[in-house]
Design a protein around this motif. Sequence first.
Motif, short mmCIF file in Angstrom:
data_model
loop_
_atom_site.label_atom_id
_atom_site.label_comp_id
_atom_site.label_asym_id
_atom_site.label_seq_id
_atom_site.Cartn_x
_atom_site.Cartn_y
_atom_site.Cartn_z
N GLY A 45 -1.27 7.54 1.22
CA GLY A 45 -2.31 7.43 -0.17
C GLY A 45 -2.63 9.19 0.07
N ASP A 75 -1.75 -6.17 -2.58
CA ASP A 75 -1.17 -5.02 -2.33
C ASP A 75 -1.03 -3.41 -3.01
OD1 ASP A 75 1.79 -3.71 -1.06
OD2 ASP A 75 2.54 -3.96 -2.40
N TRP A 76 -1.46 -3.85 -4.39
CA TRP A 76 -1.45 -2.65 -5.99
C TRP A 76 -2.78 -2.29 -5.19
CZ3 TRP A 76 -3.86 -4.50 -10.75
CH2 TRP A 76 -3.92 -3.59 -12.06
N LYS A 131 -4.44 -1.12 -2.24
CA LYS A 131 -4.21 -0.91 -1.21
C LYS A 131 -4.11 1.05 -1.21
CE LYS A 131 -1.14 -4.12 1.73
NZ LYS A 131 -0.21 -4.10 2.10
N ARG A 140 -1.40 3.03 -1.37
CA ARG A 140 -0.67 3.45 -2.61
C ARG A 140 -2.32 3.82 -4.16
NH1 ARG A 140 2.66 -1.53 -4.54
NH2 ARG A 140 2.51 -0.52 -6.23
N GLN A 141 -2.93 4.18 -3.11
CA GLN A 141 -3.47 5.44 -4.02
C GLN A 141 -4.11 6.77 -4.18
OE1 GLN A 141 -6.22 3.00 -5.78
NE2 GLN A 141 -4.76 1.75 -4.84
#
Length: 185
Positions: free
Chosen positions: A54, A129-130, A132, A135-136
């Motif tokens: 991320g 979760d999407w 988190k 994930r960025q």
Amino acid sequence: LTPQMLPLVELSQEDVDAIVGAVPGGARNIEDIYPLAPLQEGILFHHLMSETGGDAYVLPRLFVVESRERLDNLIAALQTVIDRHAVLRSAILWDRLPRPVQVVYRQAPLPVSELTLDGTQDVPAQVKDWSKPVRQRLDIRKAPLLRLQVAKNPQHEHAWYALLQLHHITVDHVALQIITTDIVT
């Protein structure tokens, strides 16, 4: 587009041609080219150092939208803001260049992707979760430096989740707050 047309940055014609080749629509879609500010150079350094995970400089904002019509209005409002503000139509380029530059596009359509949430699983956990930090991540070589990911809430007939991601290399937290406040109201 020639180096003489870009008084704020020192580039050769070969550098300008490389930039033009990297921009969708070529020279017609380039509004301006600027050098990076020192803070932006530092953010770029950290972005490049974290290529596999991320990016701490991606600023996420999660919205719950009550209908598809409202979601479409949000998308249109975001595009209007992008069209209005050059900083949101910027990309950062560094490949084959003597130093990184910020390239302002004339047109930069908002990337919108639709995800599917599993209605048989815990929806809030999927959304968490999407969202988190790991994930960025955004490809900062393409304008605009924001994107919207949307997902229909499988537990509510008309509701949608919308995750707006914006990169801090062009916009700070205060500007993000102003942008999102203006869009939502």
